[in-house]
Motif scaffolding. Structure first.
Motif, PDB file in Angstrom:
ATOM      1  N   LYS A 263       0.834  -1.203   0.000  1.00 20.96           N
ATOM      2  CA  LYS A 263       0.000   0.000   0.000  1.00 20.96           C
ATOM      3  C   LYS A 263       0.871   1.256   0.000  1.00 20.96           C
ATOM      4  CE  LYS A 263      -4.155   1.729   2.106  1.00 20.96           C
ATOM      5  NZ  LYS A 263      -5.263   1.421   2.993  1.00 20.96           N
ATOM      6  N   LYS A 264       1.901   1.252   0.823  1.00 20.54           N
ATOM      7  CA  LYS A 264       2.830   2.385   0.879  1.00 20.54           C
ATOM      8  C   LYS A 264       3.519   2.576  -0.472  1.00 20.54           C
ATOM      9  CE  LYS A 264       7.233   3.608   2.988  1.00 20.54           C
ATOM     10  NZ  LYS A 264       8.320   3.079   3.786  1.00 20.54           N
ATOM     11  N   TYR A 265       3.973   1.477  -1.079  1.00 16.60           N
ATOM     12  CA  TYR A 265       4.632   1.522  -2.381  1.00 16.60           C
ATOM     13  C   TYR A 265       3.705   2.133  -3.434  1.00 16.60           C
ATOM     14  CZ  TYR A 265       6.033  -0.205  -6.959  1.00 16.60           C
ATOM     15  OH  TYR A 265       6.340  -0.296  -8.295  1.00 16.60           O
TER      16      TYR A 265
ATOM     17  N   ARG B  76      10.854  11.499 -13.142  1.00 10.58           N
ATOM     18  CA  ARG B  76       9.783  10.623 -12.666  1.00 10.58           C
ATOM     19  C   ARG B  76      10.269   9.173 -12.617  1.00 10.58           C
ATOM     20  NH1 ARG B  76       5.625  11.084 -16.644  1.00 10.58           N
ATOM     21  NH2 ARG B  76       5.525  13.243 -15.992  1.00 10.58           N
ATOM     22  N   GLU B  77      10.908   8.724 -13.691  1.00 11.30           N
ATOM     23  CA  GLU B  77      11.425   7.351 -13.716  1.00 11.30           C
ATOM     24  C   GLU B  77      12.482   7.128 -12.646  1.00 11.30           C
ATOM     25  OE1 GLU B  77      12.458   5.493 -17.446  1.00 11.30           O
ATOM     26  OE2 GLU B  77      11.048   6.806 -18.494  1.00 11.30           O
ATOM     27  N   GLN B  78      13.342   8.113 -12.429  1.00  9.74           N
ATOM     28  CA  GLN B  78      14.374   8.001 -11.399  1.00  9.74           C
ATOM     29  C   GLN B  78      13.743   7.875 -10.018  1.00  9.74           C
ATOM     30  OE1 GLN B  78      17.845   7.772 -11.685  1.00  9.74           O
ATOM     31  NE2 GLN B  78      17.620   7.233  -9.538  1.00  9.74           N
ATOM     32  N   GLU B  79      12.731   8.681  -9.766  1.00 11.72           N
ATOM     33  CA  GLU B  79      12.065   8.640  -8.460  1.00 11.72           C
ATOM     34  C   GLU B  79      11.341   7.303  -8.253  1.00 11.72           C
ATOM     35  OE1 GLU B  79      11.229   9.836  -4.697  1.00 11.72           O
ATOM     36  OE2 GLU B  79      12.593  10.775  -6.127  1.00 11.72           O
ATOM     37  N   ILE B  80      10.710   6.809  -9.307  1.00 13.26           N
ATOM     38  CA  ILE B  80      10.039   5.501  -9.210  1.00 13.26           C
ATOM     39  C   ILE B  80      11.070   4.405  -8.950  1.00 13.26           C
ATOM     40  CG2 ILE B  80       8.797   3.751 -10.545  1.00 13.26           C
ATOM     41  CD1 ILE B  80       7.165   6.063 -11.757  1.00 13.26           C
ATOM     42  N   LEU B  81      12.213   4.493  -9.602  1.00 10.34           N
ATOM     43  CA  LEU B  81      13.275   3.518  -9.355  1.00 10.34           C
ATOM     44  C   LEU B  81      13.743   3.582  -7.907  1.00 10.34           C
ATOM     45  CD1 LEU B  81      15.214   1.375 -10.407  1.00 10.34           C
ATOM     46  CD2 LEU B  81      16.740   3.213 -11.106  1.00 10.34           C
ATOM     47  N   ASN B  82      13.902   4.786  -7.369  1.00  7.92           N
ATOM     48  CA  ASN B  82      14.296   4.924  -5.960  1.00  7.92           C
ATOM     49  C   ASN B  82      13.261   4.297  -5.028  1.00  7.92           C
ATOM     50  OD1 ASN B  82      16.596   6.303  -6.747  1.00  7.92           O
ATOM     51  ND2 ASN B  82      15.679   8.314  -6.437  1.00  7.92           N
ATOM     52  N   ILE B  83      11.984   4.509  -5.342  1.00  6.71           N
ATOM     53  CA  ILE B  83      10.913   3.924  -4.538  1.00  6.71           C
ATOM     54  C   ILE B  83      10.959   2.403  -4.625  1.00  6.71           C
ATOM     55  CG2 ILE B  83       8.401   3.671  -4.362  1.00  6.71           C
ATOM     56  CD1 ILE B  83       8.251   6.641  -5.292  1.00  6.71           C
ATOM     57  N   LYS B  84      11.182   1.878  -5.826  1.00  2.04           N
ATOM     58  CA  LYS B  84      11.257   0.421  -6.002  1.00  2.04           C
ATOM     59  C   LYS B  84      12.424  -0.173  -5.215  1.00  2.04           C
ATOM     60  CE  LYS B  84       9.017  -0.178 -10.473  1.00  2.04           C
ATOM     61  NZ  LYS B  84       9.166  -0.679 -11.850  1.00  2.04           N
TER      62      LYS B  84
ATOM     63  N   GLU C 288       3.134   5.922  -2.772  1.00  5.10           N
ATOM     64  CA  GLU C 288       4.312   6.721  -3.125  1.00  5.10           C
ATOM     65  C   GLU C 288       4.450   6.832  -4.638  1.00  5.10           C
ATOM     66  OE1 GLU C 288       7.720   5.013  -1.216  1.00  5.10           O
ATOM     67  OE2 GLU C 288       7.094   5.683   0.774  1.00  5.10           O
ATOM     68  N   ARG C 289       4.177   5.747  -5.314  1.00 10.20           N
ATOM     69  CA  ARG C 289       4.279   5.731  -6.767  1.00 10.20           C
ATOM     70  C   ARG C 289       3.258   6.682  -7.398  1.00 10.20           C
ATOM     71  NH1 ARG C 289       6.075   1.606 -10.834  1.00 10.20           N
ATOM     72  NH2 ARG C 289       4.832   2.178 -12.627  1.00 10.20           N
ATOM     73  N   LYS C 290       2.041   6.694  -6.858  1.00  9.57           N
ATOM     74  CA  LYS C 290       1.004   7.591  -7.376  1.00  9.57           C
ATOM     75  C   LYS C 290       1.389   9.060  -7.171  1.00  9.57           C
ATOM     76  CE  LYS C 290      -2.724   4.319  -6.677  1.00  9.57           C
ATOM     77  NZ  LYS C 290      -3.855   3.931  -5.816  1.00  9.57           N
ATOM     78  N   LYS C 291       2.013   9.363  -6.057  1.00  8.66           N
ATOM     79  CA  LYS C 291       2.412  10.747  -5.761  1.00  8.66           C
ATOM     80  C   LYS C 291       3.458  11.254  -6.744  1.00  8.66           C
ATOM     81  CE  LYS C 291       1.513  10.484  -0.815  1.00  8.66           C
ATOM     82  NZ  LYS C 291       2.125  10.450   0.520  1.00  8.66           N
ATOM     83  N   VAL C 292       4.297  10.356  -7.240  1.00 10.76           N
ATOM     84  CA  VAL C 292       5.373  10.740  -8.153  1.00 10.76           C
ATOM     85  C   VAL C 292       4.816  11.380  -9.415  1.00 10.76           C
ATOM     86  CG1 VAL C 292       7.161   9.789  -9.678  1.00 10.76           C
ATOM     87  CG2 VAL C 292       7.059   9.097  -7.296  1.00 10.76           C
ATOM     88  N   TYR C 293       3.697  10.851  -9.917  1.00 11.55           N
ATOM     89  CA  TYR C 293       3.153  11.359 -11.175  1.00 11.55           C
ATOM     90  C   TYR C 293       2.645  12.789 -11.051  1.00 11.55           C
ATOM     91  CZ  TYR C 293       3.846   6.885 -13.330  1.00 11.55           C
ATOM     92  OH  TYR C 293       4.436   5.769 -13.840  1.00 11.55           O
ATOM     93  N   SER C 294       2.186  13.170  -9.880  1.00 16.16           N
ATOM     94  CA  SER C 294       1.740  14.547  -9.722  1.00 16.16           C
ATOM     95  C   SER C 294       2.885  15.485  -9.332  1.00 16.16           C
ATOM     96  CB  SER C 294       0.635  14.625  -8.668  1.00 16.16           C
ATOM     97  OG  SER C 294       1.124  14.204  -7.420  1.00 16.16           O
ATOM     98  N   LYS C 295       3.938  14.919  -8.802  1.00 17.65           N
ATOM     99  CA  LYS C 295       5.047  15.725  -8.293  1.00 17.65           C
ATOM    100  C   LYS C 295       6.079  16.068  -9.373  1.00 17.65           C
ATOM    101  CE  LYS C 295       8.152  15.715  -4.305  1.00 17.65           C
ATOM    102  NZ  LYS C 295       8.630  14.927  -3.175  1.00 17.65           N
ATOM    103  N   PHE C 296       6.325  15.147 -10.298  1.00 21.38           N
ATOM    104  CA  PHE C 296       7.376  15.337 -11.301  1.00 21.38           C
ATOM    105  C   PHE C 296       6.771  15.416 -12.702  1.00 21.38           C
ATOM    106  CE2 PHE C 296       9.444  13.200  -7.769  1.00 21.38           C
ATOM    107  CZ  PHE C 296      10.587  13.947  -7.604  1.00 21.38           C
ATOM    108  N   SER C 297       7.104  16.473 -13.414  1.00 33.67           N
ATOM    109  CA  SER C 297       6.626  16.596 -14.793  1.00 33.67           C
ATOM    110  C   SER C 297       7.650  16.058 -15.791  1.00 33.67           C
ATOM    111  CB  SER C 297       6.286  18.048 -15.108  1.00 33.67           C
ATOM    112  OG  SER C 297       7.437  18.857 -14.953  1.00 33.67           O
TER     113      SER C 297
END
Length: 129
Positions: free
Chosen positions: A58-60, A77-85, A63-72
């Motif tokens: 759920k946390k993952y 965006r891909e880097q942040e998703i990779l960090n989350i993963k 966090e992933r959903k927040k990335v799409y609104s935070k990074f244009s």
């Protein structure tokens, strides 16, 4: 897992996605629940492991959903998703082991692919009618 139960699970996931897309997003976490059930069955998680994994998944997803609104910027965006993963994999590996933690992300891709295919098929059927 029997073929019928897999098909039922995938069908349920598609229904949940369908309803969330058409404005009935009163319960947006239902699709996440269907996703979690799919992953649990795919990874063959024990009930105790599944219970520990649920908050991490759920946390993952949140966090992933927040990335799409935070990074244009797509690369940021891909880097942040990779960090989350990477951080999520570390937390998951402590519960289910590194192999299943890696398999989680493969299962996620498989689930997303099936959802996209179902949506494409439904769109084509709507065009025919």
């Amino acid at each position: 897992m029997t073929r019928f139960s897999r098909l039922a699970l995938v069908f349920a996931a598609f229904l949940m996605l369908h309803f969330s897309i058409y404005g009935q997003q009163k319960h947006p976490s239902k699709l996440d629940d269907v996703f979690f059930e799919y992953v649990s069955k795919t990874l063959e998680l024990k009930p105790s492991d599944a219970a520990q994994m649920r908050p991490l998944v759920k946390k993952y997803l949140n966090e992933r959903k927040k990335v799409y609104s935070k990074f244009s910027d797509p690369l940021e965006r891909e880097q942040e998703i990779l960090n989350i993963k990477l951080s999520s994999r570390k937390e998951m590996a402590a519960i289910i082991g590194i192999q299943k933690a890696n398999a989680f992300f493969s299962s996620e891709q498989s689930f997303r692919r099936k959802v996209r295919e179902e949506l494409k098929q439904r769109t084509e059927e709507q065009k025919k009618n």
